[in-house]
Scaffold this motif. Structure first.
Motif, short mmCIF file in Angstrom:
data_model
loop_
_atom_site.label_atom_id
_atom_site.label_comp_id
_atom_site.label_asym_id
_atom_site.label_seq_id
_atom_site.Cartn_x
_atom_site.Cartn_y
_atom_site.Cartn_z
N LEU A 348 0.92 -1.19 0.05
CA LEU A 348 -0.07 -0.03 -0.07
C LEU A 348 0.76 1.23 0.01
CD1 LEU A 348 -2.82 -0.97 2.59
CD2 LEU A 348 -3.20 -0.75 0.09
N LEU A 349 1.80 1.01 0.81
CA LEU A 349 2.80 2.50 0.78
C LEU A 349 3.44 2.49 -0.66
CD1 LEU A 349 4.58 2.01 4.14
CD2 LEU A 349 3.07 3.62 3.58
N LYS A 351 2.07 1.71 -3.49
CA LYS A 351 1.02 2.42 -4.17
C LYS A 351 0.95 4.02 -4.09
CE LYS A 351 -1.71 -1.87 -4.91
NZ LYS A 351 -3.05 -2.40 -4.80
N GLU A 352 0.93 4.16 -2.88
CA GLU A 352 1.01 5.73 -2.40
C GLU A 352 2.09 6.26 -2.98
OE1 GLU A 352 -0.50 8.91 0.01
OE2 GLU A 352 -1.43 7.06 -0.91
N ALA A 354 4.92 6.51 -1.29
CA ALA A 354 6.05 6.75 -0.31
C ALA A 354 7.02 5.81 -0.19
CB ALA A 354 5.01 6.76 1.15
N PRO A 378 2.01 10.90 3.75
CA PRO A 378 0.94 10.04 2.98
C PRO A 378 -0.42 10.98 2.93
CG PRO A 378 1.71 8.57 4.88
CD PRO A 378 2.26 10.15 4.98
N SER A 379 -1.08 10.84 1.72
CA SER A 379 -2.16 11.43 1.47
C SER A 379 -3.24 11.24 2.51
CB SER A 379 -2.57 10.96 -0.13
OG SER A 379 -3.09 9.72 0.29
N ASN A 381 -6.28 10.52 2.53
CA ASN A 381 -7.35 9.43 2.47
C ASN A 381 -6.28 8.19 2.80
OD1 ASN A 381 -5.71 9.30 0.00
ND2 ASN A 381 -7.53 8.47 -0.97
N PHE A 382 -5.17 8.14 2.98
CA PHE A 382 -4.38 6.74 2.88
C PHE A 382 -4.83 6.14 4.53
CE2 PHE A 382 -0.41 4.71 4.50
CZ PHE A 382 -0.25 3.83 3.47
#
Length: 401
Positions: A348-349, A351-352, A354, A378-379, A381-382
């Motif tokens: 997930l990170l 994809k973010e 980061a 992170p954004s 909505n993360f």
């Protein structure tokens, strides 16, 4: 703004530490329970308690904003540690700060009981001059049995040995003895040879009323019993019967099955008005030095957790000490200890967008805790995305600012 609520007259030193860290503090002199406790837990990120406030699973589950619990004492049996861990809340305590205070009180009470000071004091106040040596003994040469050879019990042993006492102990775990202390094979083996028996065990199913009528029948005639651990470990009615029938020579009790929540409530006990019994209001660790040290220690742990995610010293949580935050952001993630959870988080990170600058992971039981330093914030909505993932329990983001 981060806020803390401190209950049960926690030392002002803790208040100062929190304020220095920019944490707003609400302070109460007594314990809270029921809806008052739940309201406090629901509106503060930190709660500090001593031994009277009971924080159980329903209270923890209703505490939506609570980040951590501080027990400003040695014991943590007043908190449902498992429930707290399952929700991602570490619990901190002060396992060493008041050990000396408790140990000194125990040794002092042992000497007073061996010398029959409580009885003679009562008689003197009533106008009776009971001078004499009958039934009065030195501590030197006597045997003290320490049930529970942890931080406090070991300290008691050191002080007792310095007085010339013979020290035996029993603990459910193998413990390296200090000085000339000798381990006993069982509780029965320890208490049956002792002139003084002192209890230093936690409140568990195993220790509930461990000193009952059967155990008391094993005491040497005239032996004395001391308890500054938990009120549930002695059958108080059986103890009262043993004292009334001269099975024991005396007792010193600092903790009780039912204790007042505040100093304004009336205290009563079946042991009241017994001349050979010392009753104290749960003050084993209540010295100015101990309370100041506890306030400093537990507040420091809570502040470090809020500021950096440090969980060193937590009693129910994996220990991670990530150090000061240098990267732009730090992600604190509590998850179930299961295969693939870390890979899912890192995916997930990625994809973010980061990049992970540094990462530490530790597990304890069913709980995993990973601290990830990131090259960017992170954004918004993360966190929502993280929260929807199976196996993730709680996530918090810290920023360098």
């Amino acid at each position: 703004m981060t806020s803390a609520i401190l209950l049960e007259n926690i030392h002002a030193n803790a208040l100062c530490r929190f304020k220095e860290a920019g944490i707003e503090v609400e302070r109460h002199s007594g314990a809270l329970s029921g809806n008052l406790l739940r309201d406090a837990l629901a509106t503060h990120q930190i709660v500090g308690i001593r031994s009277s406030t009971q924080i159980m699973r329903p209270d923890i589950e209703a505490a939506g904003h609570l980040h951590a619990i501080g027990c400003f004492c040695i014991g943590t049996s007043q908190v449902d540690l498992s429930a707290a861990a399952q929700i991602g809340i570490p619990v901190f305590n002060a396992p060493f700060s008041n050990t000396r205070s408790v140990a000194e009180l125990i040794v002092a009470e042992a000497i007073l009981l061996l010398r029959r000071v409580p009885e003679k004091n009562t008689l003197a106040h009533a106008g009776t001059w009971a001078k004499g040596a009958e039934g009065s003994f030195e501590a030197r040469g006597k045997t003290i049995a320490i049930i529970g050879y942890g931080n406090v019990g070991a300290q008691v042993g050191v002080l007792a040995e310095a007085l010339g006492m013979r020290v035996v102990y029993y603990d459910v775990q193998a413990k390296l003895s200090l000085g000339s202390a000798k381990a006993a094979r069982s509780v029965a083996a320890a208490i049956s040879q002792a002139d003084v028996v002192t209890l230093h065990v936690p409140a568990t199913l195993r220790t509930a009323q461990m000193i009952d009528a059967t155990a008391l029948s094993l005491f040497k005639p005239g032996a004395v019993l001391l308890n500054a651990s938990r009120g549930s470990v002695i059958d108080i009615n059986a103890l009262a019967h043993a004292l009334q029938n001269k099975v024991l020579g005396g007792a010193a009790i600092d903790v009780f099955p039912d204790e007042p929540g505040t100093n304004d409530e009336r205290f009563s006990s079946v042991l009241s008005n017994m001349p050979n019994v010392l009753l104290t209001p749960h003050i084993g660790g209540s010295t100015q030095e101990a309370q100041e040290n506890i306030g400093t220690e537990v507040a420091a742990k809570l502040i470090a957790f809020l500021a950096t995610g440090d969980t060193a010293g937590a009693v129910n949580f994996p220990h991670v000490s990530p150090g000061p935050l240098i990267a732009p952001a730090r992600l604190l993630n509590v998850h179930g200890n299961a295969p693939g959870v870390l890979a899912a988080l890192n995916g997930l990170l990625a994809k973010e967008g980061a990049n992970i600058v540094a990462q530490q992971l530790q597990t304890k039981g069913e709980t995993g805790y990973v601290v990830s330093d990131l090259d960017r914030m992170p954004s918004k909505n993360f966190i929502d995305i993280i929260s929807d993932q199976p196996g993730f329990i709680r996530t918090r983001v810290l920023t360098k600012d």
